[in-house]
Design a protein around this motif. Structure first.
Motif, PDB file in Angstrom:
ATOM      1  N   VAL A 150     -41.232  77.511  76.649  1.00 42.95           N
ATOM      2  CA  VAL A 150     -40.801  76.474  77.470  1.00 42.95           C
ATOM      3  C   VAL A 150     -39.780  75.641  76.708  1.00 42.95           C
ATOM      4  O   VAL A 150     -38.758  75.018  77.490  1.00 42.95           O
ATOM      5  CB  VAL A 150     -41.969  75.716  77.870  1.00 42.95           C
ATOM      6  CG1 VAL A 150     -41.781  74.435  78.677  1.00 42.95           C
ATOM      7  CG2 VAL A 150     -42.995  76.429  78.832  1.00 42.95           C
ATOM      8  N   ARG A 151     -40.173  75.336  75.582  1.00 41.90           N
ATOM      9  CA  ARG A 151     -39.394  74.348  74.649  1.00 41.90           C
ATOM     10  C   ARG A 151     -37.970  75.019  74.449  1.00 41.90           C
ATOM     11  O   ARG A 151     -36.792  74.389  74.855  1.00 41.90           O
ATOM     12  CB  ARG A 151     -39.946  74.273  73.336  1.00 41.90           C
ATOM     13  CG  ARG A 151     -39.016  73.597  72.551  1.00 41.90           C
ATOM     14  CD  ARG A 151     -39.094  73.489  70.966  1.00 41.90           C
ATOM     15  NE  ARG A 151     -39.030  72.602  70.320  1.00 41.90           N
ATOM     16  CZ  ARG A 151     -39.470  72.292  68.955  1.00 41.90           C
ATOM     17  NH1 ARG A 151     -39.819  73.446  68.493  1.00 41.90           N
ATOM     18  NH2 ARG A 151     -38.928  71.341  68.171  1.00 41.90           N
ATOM     19  N   ASP A 154     -35.994  74.639  77.779  1.00 42.55           N
ATOM     20  CA  ASP A 154     -35.433  73.434  77.935  1.00 42.55           C
ATOM     21  C   ASP A 154     -34.158  73.067  77.085  1.00 42.55           C
ATOM     22  O   ASP A 154     -33.134  72.342  77.468  1.00 42.55           O
ATOM     23  CB  ASP A 154     -36.532  72.241  77.375  1.00 42.55           C
ATOM     24  CG  ASP A 154     -35.980  70.628  77.395  1.00 42.55           C
ATOM     25  OD1 ASP A 154     -35.890  70.417  78.769  1.00 42.55           O
ATOM     26  OD2 ASP A 154     -35.622  70.127  76.543  1.00 42.55           O
ATOM     27  N   ASP A 197     -47.184  73.077  85.994  1.00 40.99           N
ATOM     28  CA  ASP A 197     -47.040  72.608  84.581  1.00 40.99           C
ATOM     29  C   ASP A 197     -45.649  72.916  83.978  1.00 40.99           C
ATOM     30  O   ASP A 197     -44.998  71.740  83.686  1.00 40.99           O
ATOM     31  CB  ASP A 197     -48.039  73.262  83.398  1.00 40.99           C
ATOM     32  CG  ASP A 197     -49.490  73.016  83.605  1.00 40.99           C
ATOM     33  OD1 ASP A 197     -49.733  71.808  84.383  1.00 40.99           O
ATOM     34  OD2 ASP A 197     -50.191  73.720  83.087  1.00 40.99           O
ATOM     35  N   GLU A 200     -43.109  71.163  86.062  1.00 44.41           N
ATOM     36  CA  GLU A 200     -43.237  69.464  85.986  1.00 44.41           C
ATOM     37  C   GLU A 200     -42.697  69.188  84.662  1.00 44.41           C
ATOM     38  O   GLU A 200     -41.811  68.391  84.534  1.00 44.41           O
ATOM     39  CB  GLU A 200     -44.555  69.186  85.725  1.00 44.41           C
ATOM     40  CG  GLU A 200     -44.814  67.536  85.721  1.00 44.41           C
ATOM     41  CD  GLU A 200     -46.315  67.397  85.735  1.00 44.41           C
ATOM     42  OE1 GLU A 200     -47.202  67.925  86.008  1.00 44.41           O
ATOM     43  OE2 GLU A 200     -46.491  66.114  84.902  1.00 44.41           O
ATOM     44  N   ILE A 201     -42.757  69.950  83.416  1.00 45.95           N
ATOM     45  CA  ILE A 201     -42.063  69.864  82.109  1.00 45.95           C
ATOM     46  C   ILE A 201     -40.565  69.991  82.256  1.00 45.95           C
ATOM     47  O   ILE A 201     -39.592  69.178  81.848  1.00 45.95           O
ATOM     48  CB  ILE A 201     -42.644  70.931  81.248  1.00 45.95           C
ATOM     49  CG1 ILE A 201     -44.217  70.261  81.026  1.00 45.95           C
ATOM     50  CG2 ILE A 201     -41.830  70.646  79.916  1.00 45.95           C
ATOM     51  CD1 ILE A 201     -44.927  71.555  80.175  1.00 45.95           C
ATOM     52  N   LEU A 202     -40.131  71.336  82.876  1.00 47.42           N
ATOM     53  CA  LEU A 202     -38.599  71.504  82.816  1.00 47.42           C
ATOM     54  C   LEU A 202     -37.935  70.742  84.007  1.00 47.42           C
ATOM     55  O   LEU A 202     -36.674  70.548  84.060  1.00 47.42           O
ATOM     56  CB  LEU A 202     -38.394  72.997  82.963  1.00 47.42           C
ATOM     57  CG  LEU A 202     -39.135  73.686  81.758  1.00 47.42           C
ATOM     58  CD1 LEU A 202     -38.770  75.272  81.995  1.00 47.42           C
ATOM     59  CD2 LEU A 202     -38.119  73.252  80.591  1.00 47.42           C
TER      60      LEU A 202
ATOM     61  N   LYS B  20     -49.506  71.759  77.466  1.00 47.71           N
ATOM     62  CA  LYS B  20     -48.939  70.549  78.373  1.00 47.71           C
ATOM     63  C   LYS B  20     -48.435  69.607  77.882  1.00 47.71           C
ATOM     64  O   LYS B  20     -47.167  69.028  77.729  1.00 47.71           O
ATOM     65  CB  LYS B  20     -49.293  70.597  79.902  1.00 47.71           C
ATOM     66  CG  LYS B  20     -48.575  69.693  80.585  1.00 47.71           C
ATOM     67  CD  LYS B  20     -49.430  69.690  81.875  1.00 47.71           C
ATOM     68  CE  LYS B  20     -48.491  68.729  83.047  1.00 47.71           C
ATOM     69  NZ  LYS B  20     -49.285  68.590  84.250  1.00 47.71           N
ATOM     70  N   LEU B  23     -46.029  69.645  75.030  1.00 46.55           N
ATOM     71  CA  LEU B  23     -44.727  69.781  75.417  1.00 46.55           C
ATOM     72  C   LEU B  23     -44.153  68.650  75.779  1.00 46.55           C
ATOM     73  O   LEU B  23     -42.865  68.302  75.618  1.00 46.55           O
ATOM     74  CB  LEU B  23     -44.625  71.014  76.298  1.00 46.55           C
ATOM     75  CG  LEU B  23     -44.536  72.388  75.773  1.00 46.55           C
ATOM     76  CD1 LEU B  23     -44.994  73.494  76.976  1.00 46.55           C
ATOM     77  CD2 LEU B  23     -43.140  72.922  75.399  1.00 46.55           C
ATOM     78  N   GLN B  24     -44.802  67.827  76.787  1.00 44.99           N
ATOM     79  CA  GLN B  24     -44.226  66.693  77.222  1.00 44.99           C
ATOM     80  C   GLN B  24     -43.688  65.752  76.165  1.00 44.99           C
ATOM     81  O   GLN B  24     -42.644  65.097  76.383  1.00 44.99           O
ATOM     82  CB  GLN B  24     -45.265  66.025  78.230  1.00 44.99           C
ATOM     83  CG  GLN B  24     -45.256  66.911  79.462  1.00 44.99           C
ATOM     84  CD  GLN B  24     -46.161  66.568  80.600  1.00 44.99           C
ATOM     85  OE1 GLN B  24     -47.383  66.175  80.080  1.00 44.99           O
ATOM     86  NE2 GLN B  24     -46.090  66.378  81.724  1.00 44.99           N
ATOM     87  N   LEU B  26     -43.169  66.544  72.974  1.00 39.46           N
ATOM     88  CA  LEU B  26     -41.739  66.982  72.392  1.00 39.46           C
ATOM     89  C   LEU B  26     -40.611  67.011  72.961  1.00 39.46           C
ATOM     90  O   LEU B  26     -39.418  66.484  72.588  1.00 39.46           O
ATOM     91  CB  LEU B  26     -42.226  68.455  71.932  1.00 39.46           C
ATOM     92  CG  LEU B  26     -41.215  69.269  71.100  1.00 39.46           C
ATOM     93  CD1 LEU B  26     -40.996  68.683  69.884  1.00 39.46           C
ATOM     94  CD2 LEU B  26     -41.552  70.709  71.261  1.00 39.46           C
ATOM     95  N   ILE B  27     -40.721  67.299  74.227  1.00 37.90           N
ATOM     96  CA  ILE B  27     -39.358  67.376  75.052  1.00 37.90           C
ATOM     97  C   ILE B  27     -38.677  66.009  75.367  1.00 37.90           C
ATOM     98  O   ILE B  27     -37.718  65.963  75.239  1.00 37.90           O
ATOM     99  CB  ILE B  27     -39.490  68.164  76.420  1.00 37.90           C
ATOM    100  CG1 ILE B  27     -39.690  69.816  75.961  1.00 37.90           C
ATOM    101  CG2 ILE B  27     -38.544  68.120  77.318  1.00 37.90           C
ATOM    102  CD1 ILE B  27     -39.967  70.612  76.879  1.00 37.90           C
ATOM    103  N   GLU B  30     -37.057  65.204  72.094  1.00 35.26           N
ATOM    104  CA  GLU B  30     -35.954  65.926  71.714  1.00 35.26           C
ATOM    105  C   GLU B  30     -34.845  65.593  72.948  1.00 35.26           C
ATOM    106  O   GLU B  30     -33.534  65.487  72.383  1.00 35.26           O
ATOM    107  CB  GLU B  30     -35.858  67.456  72.033  1.00 35.26           C
ATOM    108  CG  GLU B  30     -37.045  67.938  70.931  1.00 35.26           C
ATOM    109  CD  GLU B  30     -37.054  69.497  70.746  1.00 35.26           C
ATOM    110  OE1 GLU B  30     -37.341  69.944  69.901  1.00 35.26           O
ATOM    111  OE2 GLU B  30     -36.918  70.116  71.846  1.00 35.26           O
ATOM    112  N   HIS B  31     -35.061  64.949  74.194  1.00 37.63           N
ATOM    113  CA  HIS B  31     -33.790  64.435  74.881  1.00 37.63           C
ATOM    114  C   HIS B  31     -33.579  63.407  74.534  1.00 37.63           C
ATOM    115  O   HIS B  31     -32.223  63.139  74.487  1.00 37.63           O
ATOM    116  CB  HIS B  31     -34.491  64.480  76.396  1.00 37.63           C
ATOM    117  CG  HIS B  31     -34.766  65.669  77.064  1.00 37.63           C
ATOM    118  ND1 HIS B  31     -34.985  65.794  78.556  1.00 37.63           N
ATOM    119  CD2 HIS B  31     -35.015  66.913  76.689  1.00 37.63           C
ATOM    120  CE1 HIS B  31     -35.033  66.810  78.974  1.00 37.63           C
ATOM    121  NE2 HIS B  31     -35.181  67.725  77.976  1.00 37.63           N
ATOM    122  N   HIS B  38     -29.012  68.416  74.821  1.00 38.97           N
ATOM    123  CA  HIS B  38     -29.340  67.309  75.373  1.00 38.97           C
ATOM    124  C   HIS B  38     -28.644  66.014  74.972  1.00 38.97           C
ATOM    125  O   HIS B  38     -28.687  65.819  73.858  1.00 38.97           O
ATOM    126  CB  HIS B  38     -30.692  66.827  75.592  1.00 38.97           C
ATOM    127  CG  HIS B  38     -31.481  67.933  76.344  1.00 38.97           C
ATOM    128  ND1 HIS B  38     -31.433  68.049  77.609  1.00 38.97           N
ATOM    129  CD2 HIS B  38     -32.075  68.937  75.963  1.00 38.97           C
ATOM    130  CE1 HIS B  38     -32.328  69.089  78.051  1.00 38.97           C
ATOM    131  NE2 HIS B  38     -32.470  69.542  76.928  1.00 38.97           N
TER     132      HIS B  38
END
Ligand code: ATP
Ligand code: MG
Lengths: 268, 89
Positions: A150-151, A154, A197, A200-202, B20, B23-24, B26-27, B30-31, B38
């Protein structure tokens, strides 16, 4: 109008080649003249998944270097009309794909009336992956329900929207999420990210969910794109994704647990 | 699912939820920092540099002592700044 589609992921081994083969075959089955190009220079694999490995004479790099014409290098599929495969080279020279060279091949395919040009990206975010996505109009981002995949998806999305040709001229690359190797049982059990999930994340539109399926391995064993296995869940899920890609609105399947009997539950 | 999984099931933690959340965070980070392709806010790297410079007028901190990140909220973004000060004697 021809469309260039990149099948990409960042992370390796998530199902890009499996998906490229299925998607190209599915688009051709629907009557679209389709070419699928293997950008994985040095690690040619698409030819095996498509079952044309013994028919490879010339490859992508030969065409770029002027050692063969595009016509000579394109392999016409024997099962599905309108489907052509351009295999990767097995050279170890990672710089074999020049931007001008790739562009000239894509332009020639467009001029030859191809409706879709599907680019099977190598893993990583290095040159090969960059070449595969640079000319894309649309991107199918293949993601497994797993943190590192997933990461990486992104990151690839960031690169698509900042470094592709479309981005350079101020356009966006149309994004599609394809979740593969999905296992509803494990999602239910709480040890796998759910499709919701990931979406939602991407936050990109969901094109399809391909379940984990033994028929993918069987398909690759026999060199048949899994979408031709009309009885398999993975094949059906890819067919659905193609219909959605072509604008049909159809519900997602294979996202919930199929009810198993008691014994299957115990010993399955 | 086999026999043993069935017994293990109720003891199993919900690791997907942890995945989840991680990831939220981290992302978003990173953004904000413009990682991968990004694009973070243009002024961020400069802002970070200048803030560190100001702090160094008063205390000596290394780059690693300054943690700087932007969290994306629904209605607003939040700049979070954590500075580890050296031990005072
Ligand atoms: N839906 C699925 N169910 C079960 N196995 C799958 C599924 N999709 C892919 N696989 C398996 O995962 C492995 C990797 O698939 P594939 O080669 O398509 O990935 P890739 O992203 O192209 O890898 P690479 O990054 O090395 O190019 C293969 O063994 C394939 O059979
Ligand atoms: Mg591959």
């Amino acid at each position: 109008m021809s469309k260039v589609i990149v099948v990409t992921s960042g992370k390796g081994g998530v199902g890009k080649t499996t998906s490229s083969a299925a998607i190209a075959t599915g688009l051709a089955e629907k009557g679209n003249k389709t070419a699928v190009i293997d950008f994985d220079v040095g690690l040619r694999n698409l030819d095996l998944i498509m079952g044309v490995e013994r028919r490879v004479v010339y490859d992508f790099v030969n065409v770029i270097n002027g050692e063969a014409t595009l016509k000579q290098a394109l392999i016409k599929d024997k099962r599905v009309d309108n489907l052509f495969i351009l295999p990767a080279s097995q050279t170890r020279d990672k710089d074999a794909l020049s931007q001008e060279g790739v562009e000239s091949v894509i332009e020639e395919l467009k001029a030859d009336g191809f409706d879709y040009i599907v680019c099977d990206s190598p893993a990583g975010i290095e040159k090969g992956a960059f070449m595969a996505l640079y000319f894309a109009d649309e991107a199918i981002v293949v993601t497994n329900p797993e943190v590192s995949s997933v990461r990486d998806s992104d990151r690839i999305l960031g690169i698509l929207q900042s470094r592709s040709k479309a981005a350079e001229r101020g356009d966006t690359v149309k994004e599609h999420l394809l979740v593969t190797r999905y296992s509803p049982e494990r999602v239910e059990g709480g040890d796998m990210l759910s499709v919701d999930d990931i979406v939602e994340i991407l936050s990109i539109p969901l094109l399809g969910v391909i379940p984990e399926s033994g028929s993918v391995l069987q398909a690759s064993n026999s060199g048949q794109p899994v979408i031709l296995d009309k009885a398999s869940t993975a094949g059906m899920a890819y067919s659905d994704a193609i219909d959605r890609f072509l604008g049909e609105d159809i519900p997602h399947r294979f996202m919930d647990i199929e009810k198993k009997g008691f014994f299957k539950k115990l010993f399955g | 699912m086999g026999l043993f999984d069935l017994f293990r099931q109720d003891r199993k933690k919900n690791t997907a939820k942890a995945a989840k959340e991680r990831l939220q965070i981290l992302i978003a980070h990173e953004h904000a920092m413009g990682a991968g392709g990004h694009k973070g806010p243009d002024y961020l790297p400069k802002l970070r540099e200048e803030i560190i410079a100001v702090i160094r007028k008063y205390v000596s901190v290394s780059d690693n002592d300054v943690n700087f990140q932007v969290e994306k909220g629904d209605d607003f973004d939040m700049l979070e700044l954590n500075i580890t000060l050296p031990d005072s004697k």
